[in-house]
Scaffold this active site. Structure first.
Site, PDB file in Angstrom:
ATOM      1  N   HIS A 198      -9.735  -0.272 -20.743  1.00  0.00           N
ATOM      2  CA  HIS A 198      -8.605   0.661 -20.754  1.00  0.00           C
ATOM      3  C   HIS A 198      -8.574   1.507 -22.022  1.00  0.00           C
ATOM      4  O   HIS A 198      -7.846   2.504 -22.079  1.00  0.00           O
ATOM      5  CB  HIS A 198      -7.300  -0.121 -20.632  1.00  0.00           C
ATOM      6  CG  HIS A 198      -7.034  -1.023 -21.795  1.00  0.00           C
ATOM      7  ND1 HIS A 198      -7.770  -2.174 -22.023  1.00  0.00           N
ATOM      8  CD2 HIS A 198      -6.144  -0.942 -22.814  1.00  0.00           C
ATOM      9  CE1 HIS A 198      -7.331  -2.754 -23.118  1.00  0.00           C
ATOM     10  NE2 HIS A 198      -6.354  -2.027 -23.618  1.00  0.00           N
ATOM     11  N   ASP A 199      -9.354   1.131 -23.025  1.00  0.00           N
ATOM     12  CA  ASP A 199      -9.396   1.864 -24.292  1.00  0.00           C
ATOM     13  C   ASP A 199     -10.535   2.873 -24.371  1.00  0.00           C
ATOM     14  O   ASP A 199     -10.666   3.577 -25.373  1.00  0.00           O
ATOM     15  CB  ASP A 199      -9.539   0.880 -25.467  1.00  0.00           C
ATOM     16  CG  ASP A 199      -8.248   0.130 -25.747  1.00  0.00           C
ATOM     17  OD1 ASP A 199      -7.173   0.731 -25.604  1.00  0.00           O
ATOM     18  OD2 ASP A 199      -8.320  -1.058 -26.118  1.00  0.00           O
ATOM     19  N   HIS A 230       2.281  -5.945 -33.122  1.00  0.00           N
ATOM     20  CA  HIS A 230       3.363  -4.972 -33.238  1.00  0.00           C
ATOM     21  C   HIS A 230       4.288  -5.106 -32.032  1.00  0.00           C
ATOM     22  O   HIS A 230       3.938  -5.707 -31.016  1.00  0.00           O
ATOM     23  CB  HIS A 230       2.807  -3.550 -33.321  1.00  0.00           C
ATOM     24  CG  HIS A 230       1.837  -3.229 -32.218  1.00  0.00           C
ATOM     25  ND1 HIS A 230       0.475  -3.422 -32.341  1.00  0.00           N
ATOM     26  CD2 HIS A 230       2.033  -2.761 -30.955  1.00  0.00           C
ATOM     27  CE1 HIS A 230      -0.125  -3.076 -31.217  1.00  0.00           C
ATOM     28  NE2 HIS A 230       0.797  -2.681 -30.358  1.00  0.00           N
ATOM     29  N   ASP A 237      -4.316  -8.753 -28.442  1.00  0.00           N
ATOM     30  CA  ASP A 237      -4.474  -7.356 -28.811  1.00  0.00           C
ATOM     31  C   ASP A 237      -4.525  -7.182 -30.330  1.00  0.00           C
ATOM     32  O   ASP A 237      -3.792  -7.850 -31.062  1.00  0.00           O
ATOM     33  CB  ASP A 237      -3.300  -6.552 -28.236  1.00  0.00           C
ATOM     34  CG  ASP A 237      -3.458  -5.068 -28.407  1.00  0.00           C
ATOM     35  OD1 ASP A 237      -4.446  -4.522 -27.892  1.00  0.00           O
ATOM     36  OD2 ASP A 237      -2.609  -4.444 -29.060  1.00  0.00           O
ATOM     37  N   ARG A 280      -7.388   5.260 -16.896  1.00  0.00           N
ATOM     38  CA  ARG A 280      -6.450   4.337 -16.253  1.00  0.00           C
ATOM     39  C   ARG A 280      -5.923   4.898 -14.936  1.00  0.00           C
ATOM     40  O   ARG A 280      -4.757   4.731 -14.589  1.00  0.00           O
ATOM     41  CB  ARG A 280      -5.296   4.044 -17.215  1.00  0.00           C
ATOM     42  CG  ARG A 280      -5.744   3.504 -18.562  1.00  0.00           C
ATOM     43  CD  ARG A 280      -4.624   3.506 -19.584  1.00  0.00           C
ATOM     44  NE  ARG A 280      -5.093   3.027 -20.899  1.00  0.00           N
ATOM     45  CZ  ARG A 280      -4.339   2.998 -22.004  1.00  0.00           C
ATOM     46  NH1 ARG A 280      -3.088   3.430 -21.951  1.00  0.00           N
ATOM     47  NH2 ARG A 280      -4.835   2.554 -23.144  1.00  0.00           N
ATOM     48  N   GLU A 340      -9.311  -9.426 -29.399  1.00  0.00           N
ATOM     49  CA  GLU A 340      -9.839  -8.060 -29.451  1.00  0.00           C
ATOM     50  C   GLU A 340     -10.265  -7.777 -30.888  1.00  0.00           C
ATOM     51  O   GLU A 340      -9.442  -7.488 -31.754  1.00  0.00           O
ATOM     52  CB  GLU A 340      -8.785  -7.042 -29.012  1.00  0.00           C
ATOM     53  CG  GLU A 340      -9.349  -5.619 -28.993  1.00  0.00           C
ATOM     54  CD  GLU A 340      -8.288  -4.534 -29.027  1.00  0.00           C
ATOM     55  OE1 GLU A 340      -8.635  -3.380 -28.745  1.00  0.00           O
ATOM     56  OE2 GLU A 340      -7.120  -4.831 -29.364  1.00  0.00           O
ATOM     57  N   ARG A 362      -5.626 -12.874 -23.853  1.00  0.00           N
ATOM     58  CA  ARG A 362      -6.374 -11.863 -24.596  1.00  0.00           C
ATOM     59  C   ARG A 362      -5.423 -11.353 -25.670  1.00  0.00           C
ATOM     60  O   ARG A 362      -4.273 -11.009 -25.383  1.00  0.00           O
ATOM     61  CB  ARG A 362      -6.835 -10.741 -23.662  1.00  0.00           C
ATOM     62  CG  ARG A 362      -7.662  -9.639 -24.343  1.00  0.00           C
ATOM     63  CD  ARG A 362      -6.795  -8.469 -24.731  1.00  0.00           C
ATOM     64  NE  ARG A 362      -7.569  -7.312 -25.165  1.00  0.00           N
ATOM     65  CZ  ARG A 362      -7.029  -6.217 -25.665  1.00  0.00           C
ATOM     66  NH1 ARG A 362      -5.716  -6.127 -25.803  1.00  0.00           N
ATOM     67  NH2 ARG A 362      -7.777  -5.204 -26.037  1.00  0.00           N
ATOM     68  N   ASP A 382      -8.788   7.462 -22.643  1.00  0.00           N
ATOM     69  CA  ASP A 382      -7.403   7.038 -22.481  1.00  0.00           C
ATOM     70  C   ASP A 382      -6.473   8.263 -22.610  1.00  0.00           C
ATOM     71  O   ASP A 382      -6.583   9.002 -23.576  1.00  0.00           O
ATOM     72  CB  ASP A 382      -7.127   5.992 -23.565  1.00  0.00           C
ATOM     73  CG  ASP A 382      -5.652   5.759 -23.846  1.00  0.00           C
ATOM     74  OD1 ASP A 382      -4.840   6.050 -22.967  1.00  0.00           O
ATOM     75  OD2 ASP A 382      -5.343   5.291 -24.954  1.00  0.00           O
ATOM     76  N   ASN A 431       0.812  -1.227   0.000  1.00  0.00           N
ATOM     77  CA  ASN A 431       0.000   0.000   0.000  1.00  0.00           C
ATOM     78  C   ASN A 431       0.844   1.276   0.000  1.00  0.00           C
ATOM     79  O   ASN A 431       0.404   2.334   0.468  1.00  0.00           O
ATOM     80  CB  ASN A 431      -0.948   0.035   1.204  1.00  0.00           C
ATOM     81  CG  ASN A 431      -2.107  -0.926   1.039  1.00  0.00           C
ATOM     82  OD1 ASN A 431      -2.590  -1.140  -0.074  1.00  0.00           O
ATOM     83  ND2 ASN A 431      -2.551  -1.516   2.128  1.00  0.00           N
TER      84      ASN A 431
END
Length: 572
Positions: free
Chosen positions: A429-430, A254, A335, A478, A364, A333, A474, A161
């Site tokens: 997150h997108d 990529h 991308d 985030r 995705e 997942r 974005d 924490n």
């Protein structure tokens, strides 16, 4: 009778195996065009041989979904038959449809219409059972209706924490670095388990210079800012000990410009042995805008990989096997999956399933995803169709009828072998956070999360959405996770929804949708006679006598028949 609206195809969307000796046949017609639709079928070779008294099977098809313009019908056939007093397995079925609108009948087979019942095999559609068996879409049982919690590793929890000074930055900047770690996630396992999710999905954890890590420098190395191999192995083991699966984000479309192959390309140019790992249009290669090589989103810093190159392909298959074999992860997942070739993903699936037959492969794909869901590539995709439907309906950009059309089309056209694996979401997150997108409207937020967790599919919960976190596009979506000073009522509501989602009838039951009094939506999930209902009233108060005496599972009280504006009820 609108013949042009009648659609059936001999492919995995309209005719496919769904279980042992069971095959589903589907037909689409114009809405309310027919009183009855019947499926008839015969064994292909008994018909062609003119074998006397060979059986003809007839099944009335069930209307399973309706949009404002289409009806969808389904029937289940078997490859078993009794003949000459013995049980035989058919080699192939020849089948056709009988469509009755009350005034006349038409017969439809092999993409042709007939006024008389067809007899010759060539006049019918064809289903070869052996081929259907070979292409049977097997998805992991654990992932059907599973609730997946998405974690952005750098922003979820620091070790002990010890939050960085940037943790609560608002808005979160594109270059902001925070100190979330894998050990921080381990230390929050009680929170994750108490939430009730079935799996966590981690955005990339590999070595990179960015907070998002979609520009990977070393695919075989855990980013040291997040932790070590030992930390990640402990995280996986801790999750497994708590019955939670772990899904990793792979970026094979990529790489970073600092990835070893691209660095060699910059150094040796045309003579680089990695020159065919990328798509170079001219030399010398240099990191400029616009780049003289293909890059993700036309940018120079994430050059596009050529996974058709044998050596490049082998490297990324080794990455795939590494985390399945050496860390026991439960899935991936993928991308920007639709920008990598189908051929690569077919090999990827075979290699992945060798190491873990129950690993989940989630692509995705933001748009039409059918080509990836034929049993030889992905188990699921991130379902942005449902995402778009929920968000834009609640925002007022779609009518209730249009939203119902989206739900019904999904039921009518999605292969049932994949339907409950579909990863439905309301944010990631997108995207901007759902609460922010809905203008910080608590009622709309509760409606969004209720739909997410009650509709068919495997819901993705983006970290913090369970406590109504805020965040714009974005990178502001985030922000650092909040573990204190959040709304406990919202968190407890989400936990109740998650418990309801785990009921078998909600996890993988069928669906019926109807509009109530122009302002309400009723969704029924059912398996045979067992059913559970959700009603959301979006506008004026309505009264439903059928509700009196029923017990509301979400508000935990007996209903009096009144459903107030913005109220959500769930009852058996």
């Amino acid at each position: 009778m609108e013949k042009s609206a009648i659609i059936h195809n001999m492919n995995e969307s309209y005719a496919y195996k769904i279980g042992e000796h069971q095959y589903l046949i589907r037909l689409r017609t114009k809405k309310d065009d027919f009183n009855q639709v019947t499926l008839k079928y015969v064994e292909k070779y008994l018909r062609e041989r003119r074998v006397k008294d060979h059986p003809t099977f007839s099944i009335e098809m069930r209307k399973v979904a309706s949009t404002s313009i289409y009806d969808y019908y389904e029937a289940i056939i078997s490859d078993e038959m009794d003949f000459f007093g013995r049980n035989f397995s058919m080699i192939a079925a020849r089948y056709y449809f009988v469509l009755d609108d009350g005034a006349s009948k038409v017969y439809y087979g092999n993409y042709k219409f007939f006024e008389k019942e067809p007899y010759e095999s060539i006049e019918m559609f064809n289903l070869v059972f052996h081929q259907a068996d070979r292409s049977f879409f097997k998805t992991p049982e654990w992932s059907k209706g599973a609730i997946i919690y998405q974690i952005f590793p750098e922003r979820f929890a620091p070790t002990d924490n010890n939050f960085s000074s940037t943790w609560n930055e608002v808005p979160m900047g594109v270059r902001t670095r925070t100190n979330g770690t894998l050990r921080g996630i381990i230390q929050k396992i009680d929170y994750i388990k108490d939430l009730g999710v079935d799996a966590i999905y981690l955005n990339p954890i590999f070595k990179s210079n960015s907070s998002h890590r979609y520009d990977t420098i070393d695919y075989m190395a855990i980013d040291p800012l997040l932790g070590t191999d030992e930390d990640f192995r402990e995280l996986v083991d801790t999750c497994h000990n708590n019955d939670i699966k772990v899904i990793l984000d792979l970026v094979f479309n990529h790489s970073s410009t600092q990835f070893f192959a691209f660095q060699d390309l910059l150094k040796n140019q045309e003579k680089s042995k990695y020159v065919d790992w990328y798509f170079v249009s001219s030399f010398p290669v240099a990191i400029n805008f616009p780049p003289n090589y293909k890059g993700f989103s036309f940018g120079p810093y994430m050059p596009k990989l050529n996974t058709e190159n044998p050596d490049c392909r082998e490297y990324f298959l080794d990455v795939t096997k590494h985390y399945l074999r050496d860390f026991n992860v439960d899935g991936y997942r993928l991308d920007v999956a639709d920008e990598v070739t189908h051929d690569f993903w077919r090999v990827f699936r075979k290699e992945s399933k060798k190491y873990n037959a129950n690993c989940l492969i989630m692509g995705e794909v933001w748009y039409e995803s059918t080509p990836y869901l034929r049993g030889d590539e992905f188990d699921s995709i991130m379902n942005y169709t449902i995402y778009d439907g929920i968000r834009n309906f609640l925002k007022g950009n779609l009518s209730l009828d249009q939203f119902i059309d989206i739900i019904e089309r999904e039921r009518g056209e999605t292969p049932l072998t994949y339907y409950h694996n579909s990863n439905i979401l309301i944010g990631s997150h997108d995207t901007d956070r759902i609460y922010t997108f809905l203008d910080n409207d608590k009622n709309k937020f509760l409606q969004a999360v209720s739909l997410l967790l009650f509709l068919p599919g495997s819901p993705l919960i983006y970290y913090g959405d369970e406590i109504m976190m805020e965040g714009s596009y974005d990178p502001d979506c985030r922000r650092g996770m909040i573990f204190d000073k959040h709304n406990e009522d919202i968190l407890n509501y989400v936990k109740k929804l998650i418990k309801i989602k785990h009921l078998p009838v909600v996890k993988y039951g069928d669906i019926h949708v109807e509009k109530i009094n122009s302002s309400g939506l009723k969704i029924t999930r059912f398996i045979d006679e067992n059913q559970i209902n959700m009603i959301i009233n979006f506008n004026n108060e309505i009264y439903l006598d059928e509700l009196k005496g029923k017990f509301d599972l979400i508000n935990e009280k007996e209903l009096n028949g009144i459903v107030k504006e913005n109220q959500i009820i769930i009852y058996k």
